[in-house]
Design a protein around this motif. Structure first.
Motif, PDB file in Angstrom:
ATOM      1  N   GLY A  17      37.971  16.023  23.330  1.00 11.45           N
ATOM      2  CA  GLY A  17      38.420  17.083  24.217  1.00 11.45           C
ATOM      3  C   GLY A  17      39.881  17.417  24.069  1.00 11.45           C
ATOM      4  O   GLY A  17      40.404  18.282  24.798  1.00 11.45           O
ATOM      5  N   GLY A  69      34.336  21.170  29.149  1.00 12.28           N
ATOM      6  CA  GLY A  69      33.820  20.204  30.108  1.00 12.28           C
ATOM      7  C   GLY A  69      34.628  20.077  31.374  1.00 12.28           C
ATOM      8  O   GLY A  69      34.531  19.054  32.080  1.00 12.28           O
ATOM      9  N   ALA A  70      35.406  21.095  31.719  1.00 12.44           N
ATOM     10  CA  ALA A  70      36.228  21.042  32.920  1.00 12.44           C
ATOM     11  C   ALA A  70      35.415  21.374  34.168  1.00 12.44           C
ATOM     12  O   ALA A  70      34.348  21.995  34.101  1.00 12.44           O
ATOM     13  CB  ALA A  70      37.396  22.026  32.798  1.00 12.44           C
ATOM     14  N   LYS A 102      37.931  16.911  34.606  1.00 12.86           N
ATOM     15  CA  LYS A 102      36.494  16.924  34.378  1.00 12.86           C
ATOM     16  C   LYS A 102      35.776  16.747  35.725  1.00 12.86           C
ATOM     17  O   LYS A 102      36.408  16.429  36.738  1.00 12.86           O
ATOM     18  CB  LYS A 102      36.111  15.800  33.421  1.00 12.86           C
ATOM     19  CG  LYS A 102      36.740  15.911  32.035  1.00 12.86           C
ATOM     20  CD  LYS A 102      36.336  14.716  31.176  1.00 12.86           C
ATOM     21  CE  LYS A 102      37.030  14.736  29.824  1.00 12.86           C
ATOM     22  NZ  LYS A 102      36.658  13.553  29.000  1.00 12.86           N
ATOM     23  N   LEU A 114      41.385  16.105  31.272  1.00 15.06           N
ATOM     24  CA  LEU A 114      41.269  16.399  29.849  1.00 15.06           C
ATOM     25  C   LEU A 114      42.580  15.985  29.183  1.00 15.06           C
ATOM     26  O   LEU A 114      43.641  16.013  29.809  1.00 15.06           O
ATOM     27  CB  LEU A 114      40.995  17.881  29.640  1.00 15.06           C
ATOM     28  CG  LEU A 114      39.570  18.328  30.009  1.00 15.06           C
ATOM     29  CD1 LEU A 114      39.482  19.833  30.155  1.00 15.06           C
ATOM     30  CD2 LEU A 114      38.583  17.829  28.967  1.00 15.06           C
TER      31      LEU A 114
END
Length: 458
Positions: free
Chosen positions: A171, A237-238, A402, A408
């Motif tokens: 990430g 993927g936040a 996340k 991240l």
């Protein structure tokens, strides 16, 4: 479409050159860290230029010089009171503590001449803490921030629209791509990214999904608020937060398409609908007033005030411009005002007679310091959406998080790209929360990035 293949590297890439991005860039400059700011427009302006340009901040040099007693703690209380306790506590604390230093640094190191607006209290603020540059406009603030960035030698790439962030399997972002007017796509390698770019007010589908009350409202924000920061975050993927929060405004002049300062309402003006009736407590705030106005017949209202308030409003350049554009209609008496509004004279007379300092609180809980006196003035307005207050979830260092709360690796966000401090509803917006998040958030993100980079180079 061509692709530029050469490797260009910068320690920090900042997406967006509004108040948030330029504040971050200037803070990095003071730390001796190079950055590149990427701006989609030919001239950096963004949401800041469309705003009033007013920034709330406690304990600044300017506020102290005016002998106003304030503190980050009192400011935090005001923020949470307006948000009914729903604003993210970690951000309320971080922003209320950082904004004073951020403002003082911009003044001391970059010659931004702040003035304290002490003629009136904006709704929800306990003391006078609203600051502005001498022009008292968002465009004036942006002009001065651009000049400060130029003087500091900050690299700002204009007409550079970021299209993608590129990350490895962990990430960690290692580069981004941006397009240019000639159709070329270029790559920029970086060690960290600060998203200072946008919300999603200009994305009709996202507004319909997250802000259904505003799906048919006029959008008075920047077209660049297309939700791209949210999209990039989700791809990495936040987590998102407070997506139902936004800043509306119940005083958007039509058909002129200009903002009328809510100071008129706070100083004694009232809003009436097409029937000649008042319909809410105007002092509760201009953001939730947008919904109140849109719920009236035809979704419109009239701001009504008198000569004393007209003279007061003429101290605001935005109001002067709206008046020059024909927004202000004048009436010698109640009958003439009723003709302008198109409502029954008797109804309007009863409405205005209730605007009386001798009366107890009205049906909406408002009291008045004085009555309105003929001649009257009126401006036709509607409710508008200005900017969103929900977005990427962040911690107190403006790191993007996340879903389970871990950050991240090297992505930061502030301003319109991130959740604000307005809770999850329109009524949680305290006057100035947008620029508070932009300037305090940009300042915090820059210092956090600088610390991380400094630790890695030791």
């Amino acid at each position: 479409m061509s692709v530029v293949e050469e490797t260009i590297h910068t320690p920090v890439a900042i997406v967006g050159a509004g108040a948030c991005g330029l504040t971050a860039a200037l803070a990095l400059h003071r730390q001796g860290i190079e950055c590149v700011v990427l701006e989609r427009d030919a001239v950096p302006a963004g949401s800041t230029a469309l705003s009033s340009g007013f920034v709330p901040a406690p304990a600044t040099r300017v506020q102290k010089a005016a002998k106003v007693e304030d503190s980050p703690e009192l400011f935090a209380q005001d923020i949470q009171h307006k948000a009914h306790g729903q604003a993210a506590p970690v951000l309320v604390k971080a922003y209320s503590e950082a904004i004073g230093t951020a403002m003082d640094d911009l003044e001391k190191h970059h010659h931004i001449p702040w003035q304290l607006l002490d003629q009136f209290l904006y709704p929800g603020h306990s003391v006078h803490r609203m600051h502005a540059v001498p022009e008292k406009t968002g465009e004036g603030l942006m002009t001065r921030l651009r000049a400060a960035a130029d003087a500091a030698g900050v690299v700002v790439l204009t007409q550079a629209q970021v299209t993608a962030l590129h990350a490895d399997d962990t990430g960690r972002i290692n580069s981004l791509s941006y397009s240019q007017p000639d159709g070329a796509t270029s790559n920029l390698n970086c060690d960290a990214v600060i998203l200072a770019c946008n919300g999603f007010g200009g994305n009709a589908d996202m507004v319909k999904q997250h802000l259904p009350a505003m799906k048919d409202a006029q959008y008075a924000g920047h077209v660049g608020n297309d939700g791209s920061a949210v999209a990039w975050g989700l791809q990495l993927g936040a987590a998102l937060a407070d997506m139902g929060a936004y800043q509306g405004h119940g005083s958007w002049a039509i058909p002129q398409g200009s903002l009328i300062s809510w100071a008129l309402m706070m100083e004694g003006g009232v809003q009436i609908n097409a029937l000649g009736q008042r319909f809410h407590d105007e002092t509760q705030g201009y953001s939730e007033a947008a919904v109140q106005v849109l719920n009236q017949p035809e979704g419109v209202a009239w701001n009504v005030f008198d000569n004393q308030l007209l003279r007061f409003a003429q101290d605001f350049p935005d109001f002067v411009a709206a008046q020059a554009a024909g927004a202000v209609k004048s009436a010698a008496d109640v009958a003439s005002l009723a003709a302008i509004v198109g409502c029954p004279v008797e109804t309007l007379a009863n409405t205005l007679s209730a605007v009386n300092p001798n009366n107890a609180k009205d049906a909406w809980g408002r009291t008045f310091k004085r009555a309105l006196e003929a001649p009257f003035h009126a401006i036709k307005v509607t409710g508008a959406l200005f900017h969103t207050q929900g977005g990427l979830n962040i911690n107190g260092q403006c790191q993007v998080l996340k879903p389970h709360g871990e950050p991240l690796p090297n992505l930061y966000a502030a301003g319109g790209a991130a959740r604000g401090v307005s809770g999850a509803e329109v009524w949680g917006y305290l006057s100035g929360n947008g620029l508070l998040s932009a300037i305090a958030g940009g300042h915090i993100a820059a210092l956090a990035v600088a610390q991380t980079i400094s630790e890695k180079t030791r």
